[in-house]
Design a protein around this motif. Structure first.
Motif, PDB file in Angstrom:
ATOM      1  N   GLY A  11     -12.640  13.395  48.012  1.00  0.00           N
ATOM      2  CA  GLY A  11     -11.481  12.008  48.062  1.00  0.00           C
ATOM      3  C   GLY A  11     -11.409  11.891  48.624  1.00  0.00           C
ATOM      4  N   CYS A  51     -10.207   4.118  44.041  1.00  0.00           N
ATOM      5  CA  CYS A  51      -9.781   4.777  45.005  1.00  0.00           C
ATOM      6  C   CYS A  51     -10.078   4.026  46.375  1.00  0.00           C
ATOM      7  CB  CYS A  51     -11.339   6.296  45.177  1.00  0.00           C
ATOM      8  SG  CYS A  51     -11.681   6.995  44.515  1.00  0.00           S
ATOM      9  N   THR A 213     -11.172  11.213  42.421  1.00  0.00           N
ATOM     10  CA  THR A 213     -11.114  10.831  42.961  1.00  0.00           C
ATOM     11  C   THR A 213     -10.315  10.932  43.944  1.00  0.00           C
ATOM     12  OG1 THR A 213     -14.005  11.028  42.303  1.00  0.00           O
ATOM     13  CG2 THR A 213     -13.239  10.115  44.686  1.00  0.00           C
ATOM     14  N   MET A 214      -9.928   9.462  43.242  1.00  0.00           N
ATOM     15  CA  MET A 214      -8.210   9.138  43.675  1.00  0.00           C
ATOM     16  C   MET A 214      -7.453   9.453  44.047  1.00  0.00           C
ATOM     17  SD  MET A 214      -6.487   6.231  41.319  1.00  0.00           S
ATOM     18  CE  MET A 214      -5.703   7.356  40.334  1.00  0.00           C
ATOM     19  N   THR A 217      -8.243  11.118  47.330  1.00  0.00           N
ATOM     20  CA  THR A 217      -8.013   9.291  48.423  1.00  0.00           C
ATOM     21  C   THR A 217      -6.646   9.599  48.485  1.00  0.00           C
ATOM     22  OG1 THR A 217     -10.010   8.673  47.403  1.00  0.00           O
ATOM     23  CG2 THR A 217      -9.472   7.687  48.812  1.00  0.00           C
TER      24      THR A 217
END
Length: 262
Positions: A11, A51, A213-214, A217
């Motif tokens: 991410g 994300c 993942t966020m 990111t």
């Protein structure tokens, strides 16, 4: 547990590139989650939209503060983009996306070829500095229509829509490249929020996948937003064209029921 740490790292890379290219990072997140971690496509799209919101949040505030973003233009175009994102998210569960993916692939290839041929204006301040107020926005109705298409693409495919917005603002509306990239980053968070809500309501947002993942990111996007003003627009354009070509191949392979493994 270790796979979620790798999702954070992936991410971060997607956020770094997404914030610098005005894309949101979804075009990297979806292949990463589906091909490397075996996440179902709909959950990958849902996580990607979350994300994209993080990418926009991590980058847009800095772009606005440096006056690199055209806030007025972004808010105007976002009206059409949000409607397109909701429409795309609703029909995503009903539409067979194979034909759409192939057509989208052709559109991306044409856009990449057109951007590669376009010559930049000499000594454009927005290509090297923090902002440029000397340009005039052209073809606003066309930009609104393209923004609706960008939102629709975002809701259907889980990308930020910048892959459509940036070329339209840059090539058709007369917006300098860096301003187009920054304005796209400003817009994609709202676009993705509209689409993510639809996926969340259907239970297609996995908390651990999207959260891991966020986090990466957001960190990558924050770094990328600080690097953008220091990089020549010529290099950004070449990077954007390469991303368009990669995404075009990915969409083509997806439409044909194959996998792109690089």
């Amino acid at each position: 547990m270790s796979e979620y740490l790798f999702m954070v790292a992936g991410g971060a890379l997607a956020g770094l590139l997404g914030s610098m290219l005005g894309l949101g990072g979804g075009i990297l997140i979806i292949p990463m989650l589906t091909l490397l971690f075996g996440v179902p496509m709909r959950e990958a799209i849902g996580a990607s939209l979350v994300c994209v919101i993080a990418t926009s949040s991590g980058a847009a505030s800095l772009y606005v503060r440096r006056r690199l973003c055209d806030v007025r233009l972004g808010m105007t175009l976002e009206l059409a983009t949000t409607l397109g994102a909701v429409a795309g998210g609703v029909i995503a569960g009903l539409l067979n996306a194979q034909t759409l993916a192939i057509l989208f692939s052709a559109l991306l290839l044409y856009t990449a070829w057109t951007m590669l041929r376009k010559r930049d204006r000499v000594n454009n301040p927005a290509d090297f500095g923090d902002g440029d107020t000397s340009y005039r926005t052209n073809r606003l109705p066309l930009g609104m229509g393209a923004s609706f298409l960008a939102g629709n693409v975002s809701g259907l495919l889980g990308v930020g829509g910048g892959v459509v917005k940036v070329p339209v603002m840059y090539m058709l509306m007369g917006v300098p490249l860096k301003t187009a990239l920054a304005t796209s980053n400003f817009m994609i968070g709202v676009t993705a929020s509209a689409g993510a809500f639809v996926y969340f309501s259907r239970g297609e947002v996995h908390p651990l996948v999207a959260g891991s993942t966020m986090l990466g990111t957001f960190l990558g996007a924050t770094l990328g937003s600080r690097l953008l003003p220091k990089i020549r627009a010529e290099y950004l354009k070449k990077a954007f064209v390469l991303v368009l070509i990669y995404l075009s191949l990915e969409m083509l392979f997806r439409g044909l029921g194959l996998r792109l493994v690089f």
